[in-house]
Design a protein around this motif. Structure first.
Motif, PDB file in Angstrom:
ATOM      1  N   SER A  79     -68.056   7.040  -5.673  1.00 15.62           N
ATOM      2  CA  SER A  79     -67.989   5.839  -4.844  1.00 15.62           C
ATOM      3  C   SER A  79     -68.429   6.061  -3.402  1.00 15.62           C
ATOM      4  N   SER A  80     -68.740   7.282  -3.020  1.00 11.68           N
ATOM      5  CA  SER A  80     -69.193   7.530  -1.645  1.00 11.68           C
ATOM      6  C   SER A  80     -70.453   6.718  -1.354  1.00 11.68           C
ATOM      7  N   ASP A  94     -69.757  12.229   1.560  1.00 10.89           N
ATOM      8  CA  ASP A  94     -68.362  12.251   1.118  1.00 10.89           C
ATOM      9  C   ASP A  94     -67.414  12.303   2.311  1.00 10.89           C
ATOM     10  N   PHE A 129     -66.544   8.358   2.876  1.00  8.21           N
ATOM     11  CA  PHE A 129     -65.356   8.388   2.007  1.00  8.21           C
ATOM     12  C   PHE A 129     -64.126   8.912   2.746  1.00  8.21           C
ATOM     13  N   TYR A 130     -64.130  10.197   3.094  1.00  3.85           N
ATOM     14  CA  TYR A 130     -62.920  10.766   3.691  1.00  3.85           C
ATOM     15  C   TYR A 130     -62.622  10.167   5.059  1.00  3.85           C
ATOM     16  N   MET A 133     -61.141   6.050   2.201  1.00  5.84           N
ATOM     17  CA  MET A 133     -61.271   5.301   0.953  1.00  5.84           C
ATOM     18  C   MET A 133     -60.194   5.759  -0.029  1.00  5.84           C
TER      19      MET A 133
END
Length: 401
Positions: A157-158, A208, A212-213, A217
């Protein structure tokens, strides 16, 4: 400001909308990267002169036993995949590509060539075409394919907020499909020989963090400390590299992550006064590189006949930043193309945003280096010309082994 520029600016605001980085107290104890093996006391070797527009098939060194170059990754090596996707992460319009061999945008997130273009030249191979840009015939894939997709990450999902992208796992699946097509076309024995003698270049993971991170998320910051998150990424990378190994891949180049805390976006975001890098960001990147290098070392011992090298982009990039004047750069912090301080507020979306000459700049846009920096990185990957950044050896030595 024209209506066209207003539309572009509003589009850029969507792309550049990124949440604040996690606070310091969420960060675990920092692990220093491996000690630099480049010698700061050694005499400086100036970069090679810029490449002139020429046939990419004309190379300085030819390896007849390297039939192909296969590329996996994100925008650092995307050569046009995202041109075929519904995404905001696109580089299919000028000024992208203005200094490329054709002087036209190709989907590369750079003013000119990306690292794998220079490496293909070294290997005596043509520029590697995008997988989605192929016409479906396997014949044109025998010298390599580029599966990289801007915005992609190791985590599925990134980059999802940007739109469509091809994740790392999906890129591996695309290669497996290519390999199966090869078997049907030339037979299993010939396909195995081609793949086992080819070079596989992997540059992925930075999204990522960016998408993301850092964005937290799925509440990831409360589930994983940065150290545990790095181990999670490395575990996933291990599985994907073993998948490649299981389909006869033997020669791999795994790229570490760059110092994105020094990128114009984060200089702007953290209100850097004099171009100081965002250390909170770089600390996580150094940890990730530490774990990934250890993972590669483990795989080299675990997988018979595997030749996997890990290249520390962080180490090389920081050497360029520290010694930028010796390398011939006079602008180490501000991007050539963008808006805002350090050109880091808005991404490069219009020729009017770009500087007239990118040769003195380290950064092309918010996150991506200029082709001059890419040429230096490729030199280091190939034979450690400026910095010995690849372990246990460089690409040229690996191929001669």
């Amino acid at each position: 400001m024209s209506i066209k520029i207003l539309v572009l600016v509003f589009s850029a605001l969507i792309i550049s909308a990124r949440p604040e980085l996690i606070a310091d107290h969420h960060l675990s104890t920092r692990i220093s990267p491996f000690p630099s093996e480049s010698s700061s006391n050694s005499p400086f070797i100036p970069p090679l002169p810029p490449f002139t527009a020429q046939s990419p098939a004309i190379a300085s060194t030819s390896f007849t036993r390297v039939p192909a170059l296969f590329v996996f990754g994100d925008s650092s090596v995307d050569c046009g995949t995202n041109n075929f996707l519904g995404t905001l992460a696109r580089a299919d319009r000028l000024p992208y590509g203005r200094d490329f061999d054709t002087h036209q945008p190709t989907g590369r997130f750079c003013n000119g060539r990306i690292p794998v273009d220079f490496l293909a030249n070294r290997l005596g191979l043509p520029f590697v075409p995008s997988y989605l840009g192929q016409n479906g015939t396997i014949d044109k894939m025998f010298q390599g394919v580029n599966y990289a997709s801007a915005g992609a990450g190791i985590i599925l999902s990134s980059g999802s907020e940007l739109g469509q992208r091809v994740s790392f796992a999906m890129q591996i699946e695309q290669f497996v499909d290519t390999f199966q097509q090869m078997i049907l076309s030339i037979g299993e024995k010939a396909s195995n020989r081609l793949v086992s003698n080819s070079v596989f270049y992997i540059s992925i993971g930075v999204n990522d963090y960016i998408h993301f991170y850092i964005r937290n998320m799925s509440n990831v910051q409360n589930l994983y400390s940065p150290w545990l998150f790095n181990q999670f990424l490395a575990s996933n990378m291990r599985q994907e590299l073993k998948t490649l190994y299981n389909v006869k891949v033997r020669k791999m180049v795994v790229m570490g992550l760059p110092p994105i805390g020094c990128a114009p976006y984060y200089l702007w975001k953290y209100k850097s006064q004099n171009g100081e890098c965002a250390e909170e960001v770089n600390s996580m990147i150094m940890e990730s590189n530490f774990v990934m290098r250890y993972t590669v070392d483990q795989l080299n011992h675990e997988l018979p006949n595997a030749s996997i090298i890990y290249c520390d982009v962080f180490q090389s990039a920081m050497d360029i930043l520290k010694n930028h004047q010796l390398y011939g750069f006079d602008e180490p912090t501000e991007a050539c193309c963008g808006l805002g301080r350090y050109k880091g507020w808005l991404p490069c979306i219009s020729p009017e945003m770009a500087c007239s000459d990118a040769t003195g700049h380290l950064w092309w846009d918010q996150f991506h280096p200029t082709d001059a920096v890419n040429a230096i990185l490729a030199d280091n990957i190939w034979n450690g010309r400026h910095v010995d950044m690849c372990y246990p050896t460089n690409l040229e030595t690996m191929l001669h082994a």
